[in-house]
Design a protein around this motif. Structure first.
Motif, PDB file in Angstrom:
ATOM      1  N   ALA A   1       0.833  -1.206   0.000  1.00 55.81           N
ATOM      2  CA  ALA A   1       0.000   0.000   0.000  1.00 55.81           C
ATOM      3  C   ALA A   1       0.866   1.254   0.000  1.00 55.81           C
ATOM      4  N   PHE A   2       1.887   1.274   0.839  1.00 54.17           N
ATOM      5  CA  PHE A   2       2.776   2.433   0.893  1.00 54.17           C
ATOM      6  C   PHE A   2       3.536   2.599  -0.417  1.00 54.17           C
ATOM      7  N   ASN A   3       4.087   1.507  -0.918  1.00 52.05           N
ATOM      8  CA  ASN A   3       4.878   1.602  -2.147  1.00 52.05           C
ATOM      9  C   ASN A   3       4.039   1.985  -3.357  1.00 52.05           C
TER      10      ASN A   3
ATOM     11  N   SER B   1       3.096   5.668  -3.187  1.00 49.43           N
ATOM     12  CA  SER B   1       4.258   6.475  -3.546  1.00 49.43           C
ATOM     13  C   SER B   1       4.541   6.400  -5.041  1.00 49.43           C
ATOM     14  N   LEU B   2       4.371   5.202  -5.618  1.00 43.93           N
ATOM     15  CA  LEU B   2       4.597   5.039  -7.054  1.00 43.93           C
ATOM     16  C   LEU B   2       3.646   5.928  -7.849  1.00 43.93           C
ATOM     17  N   TRP B   3       2.379   5.940  -7.470  1.00 43.49           N
ATOM     18  CA  TRP B   3       1.401   6.751  -8.208  1.00 43.49           C
ATOM     19  C   TRP B   3       1.654   8.244  -8.009  1.00 43.49           C
ATOM     20  N   TRP B   4       1.955   8.630  -6.782  1.00 49.52           N
ATOM     21  CA  TRP B   4       2.125  10.045  -6.452  1.00 49.52           C
ATOM     22  C   TRP B   4       3.412  10.623  -7.051  1.00 49.52           C
ATOM     23  N   LEU B   5       4.482   9.853  -6.996  1.00 52.75           N
ATOM     24  CA  LEU B   5       5.766  10.333  -7.524  1.00 52.75           C
ATOM     25  C   LEU B   5       5.943   9.988  -9.002  1.00 52.75           C
ATOM     26  N   GLY B   6       5.483   8.810  -9.395  1.00 55.84           N
ATOM     27  CA  GLY B   6       5.759   8.321 -10.745  1.00 55.84           C
ATOM     28  C   GLY B   6       5.076   9.103 -11.842  1.00 55.84           C
ATOM     29  N   GLY B   7       3.831   9.517 -11.620  1.00 55.86           N
ATOM     30  CA  GLY B   7       3.097  10.234 -12.656  1.00 55.86           C
ATOM     31  C   GLY B   7       3.806  11.487 -13.145  1.00 55.86           C
TER      32      GLY B   7
ATOM     33  N   ALA C   1      16.584 -12.755   3.716  1.00 54.20           N
ATOM     34  CA  ALA C   1      15.729 -12.516   2.556  1.00 54.20           C
ATOM     35  C   ALA C   1      15.091 -11.136   2.638  1.00 54.20           C
ATOM     36  N   SER C   2      14.894 -10.509   1.475  1.00 56.00           N
ATOM     37  CA  SER C   2      14.231  -9.208   1.419  1.00 56.00           C
ATOM     38  C   SER C   2      13.407  -9.121   0.146  1.00 56.00           C
ATOM     39  N   LEU C   3      12.451  -8.218   0.139  1.00 58.39           N
ATOM     40  CA  LEU C   3      11.599  -8.031  -1.037  1.00 58.39           C
ATOM     41  C   LEU C   3      10.957  -6.650  -0.982  1.00 58.39           C
ATOM     42  N   GLY C   4      10.333  -6.258  -2.094  1.00 59.07           N
ATOM     43  CA  GLY C   4       9.625  -4.990  -2.154  1.00 59.07           C
ATOM     44  C   GLY C   4      10.217  -4.021  -3.155  1.00 59.07           C
TER      45      GLY C   4
ATOM     46  N   SER D   1      10.804  -0.897  -2.699  1.00 57.26           N
ATOM     47  CA  SER D   1      11.265   0.300  -2.003  1.00 57.26           C
ATOM     48  C   SER D   1      12.490   0.929  -2.647  1.00 57.26           C
ATOM     49  N   GLY D   2      13.406   0.117  -3.166  1.00 49.54           N
ATOM     50  CA  GLY D   2      14.585   0.682  -3.828  1.00 49.54           C
ATOM     51  C   GLY D   2      14.192   1.553  -5.009  1.00 49.54           C
ATOM     52  N   ALA D   3      13.274   1.050  -5.836  1.00 49.84           N
ATOM     53  CA  ALA D   3      12.802   1.825  -6.982  1.00 49.84           C
ATOM     54  C   ALA D   3      12.038   3.062  -6.530  1.00 49.84           C
ATOM     55  N   ILE D   4      11.239   2.932  -5.475  1.00 45.84           N
ATOM     56  CA  ILE D   4      10.456   4.066  -4.974  1.00 45.84           C
ATOM     57  C   ILE D   4      11.385   5.161  -4.464  1.00 45.84           C
ATOM     58  N   TYR D   5      12.437   4.791  -3.761  1.00 45.11           N
ATOM     59  CA  TYR D   5      13.373   5.808  -3.281  1.00 45.11           C
ATOM     60  C   TYR D   5      14.162   6.421  -4.440  1.00 45.11           C
ATOM     61  N   GLY D   6      14.329   5.666  -5.527  1.00 44.97           N
ATOM     62  CA  GLY D   6      14.900   6.265  -6.729  1.00 44.97           C
ATOM     63  C   GLY D   6      13.997   7.359  -7.270  1.00 44.97           C
TER      64      GLY D   6
END
Length: 299
Positions: free
Chosen positions: A153-155, A158-164, A199-202, A204-209
């Motif tokens: 939900a957070f990612n 953020s993707l919609w708000w920043l990515g557009g 292990a990790s996933l998500g 977040s790396g792209a979102i912080y980019g």
């Protein structure tokens, strides 16, 4: 807004002498860019790349008053990419991929073990293997995999708000490169610094980019940096104070996003595309070298 003196191409968009100018087509958007022909303030959505500076849609449509659209100056984004009919198409596709993978994980418990990022597994006879075992694809698949509702939900918000806005300013191909390379940089730094059995996933790396690229874009357009800095600071506080968060992915994505956006935004002339894609290639090369070096230390 009333038309300023000087005809239909006269300067407009300023609210008063003290206030920053606003786009003549979008009065709610402050901007420091003006059309090189009519000098009207224009925002990133309205600015069209010209041989020198940027022009507004009316000046391009009129062709310097001839009544014919010019052939040399086609509508372009801030980075020189062609304008698209749907400026958020790539963002919608990325969001859909993340959501579909999340749904698939909820319906298949075993799927997550094939997608998450893990460096190496100490017991070779287990089904799970890591990046060091040759499963480099995990650096990518982990970018689209989420297990918790709050995480996706957070990612995705953020993707919609920043990515557009970034997709509108960068163009589709450059924006997609920004997202993927930033995500890979986050995965790579996690792979390099975290215990290989963790292990990790998500995404977040792209979102912080995208966060880093937004800061560069806001600075480039001379907008108020304080809201972006405050939002980024709040997210970084959560990154380093909450347990269970791979801060390495956040930092790696942020650094890559800033570097790529700077290369995209601060170039011009005939070599602009070369510098832009060269910057992406340079960041990707650093990621590749880091991954290869880490793998060599684990095998």
């Amino acid at each position: 807004m009333d038309q300023a003196p000087g005809g239909p191409h006269g300067p407009q968009g300023s609210r008063d002498a003290q206030s920053p100018p606003t786009c003549y087509r979008h009065p709610d958007r402050e901007t420091g860019i003006r059309c090189t022909r009519c000098e009207r303030p224009i925002c990133p959505e309205c600015m069209i790349s010209a041989s020198v500076g940027f022009q507004c849609p009316e000046c391009v449509r009129d062709g310097s008053g001839t009544g014919h659209a010019p052939t040399a100056n086609q509508p372009r984004t801030l980075t020189g990419a062609p304008l698209a009919q749907d400026p958020r198409l790539v963002t919608k596709i990325l969001l859909a991929i993340n959501v579909l993978v999340f749904i698939a994980i909820q319906t298949n418990d075993r799927l997550i073990s094939d997608l998450f990022l893990i460096g190496a597994w100490p017991a070779p006879h287990f089904a799970v293997e890591g990046v060091a075992d040759g499963q480099w694809y995990r650096l990518v698949t982990s970018m689209f995999a989420h297990q918790e509702v709050w995480h996706i939900a957070f990612n995705m918000f953020s993707l919609w708000w920043l990515g557009g806005p970034l997709e509108e300013a960068f163009g589709r191909a450059r924006y997609l490169a920004l997202y993927l390379v930033s995500g890979l940089a986050g995965s790579a730094l996690t792979y390099v610094l975290v215990d290989p059995t963790s292990a990790s996933l998500g995404a977040s790396g792209a979102i912080y980019g995208l966060f880093g690229a937004t800061a560069v874009l806001v600075k480039r357009l001379n907008y108020d940096m304080r809201p972006v800095i405050a939002l980024l600071a709040i997210n970084l506080i959560f990154t380093f104070t909450m347990s269970g968060i791979a801060w390495q992915a956040h930092v790696g994505g942020l650094i890559a996003g800033v570097a790529i956006a700077y290369g995209m935004m601060h170039t011009g002339g005939k070599r602009r595309a070369l510098v832009q894609w060269g910057t992406c290639a340079a960041v990707f090369l650093v990621v590749l070298v880091a991954v290869v070096a880490r793998t060599a230390s684990l095998v």
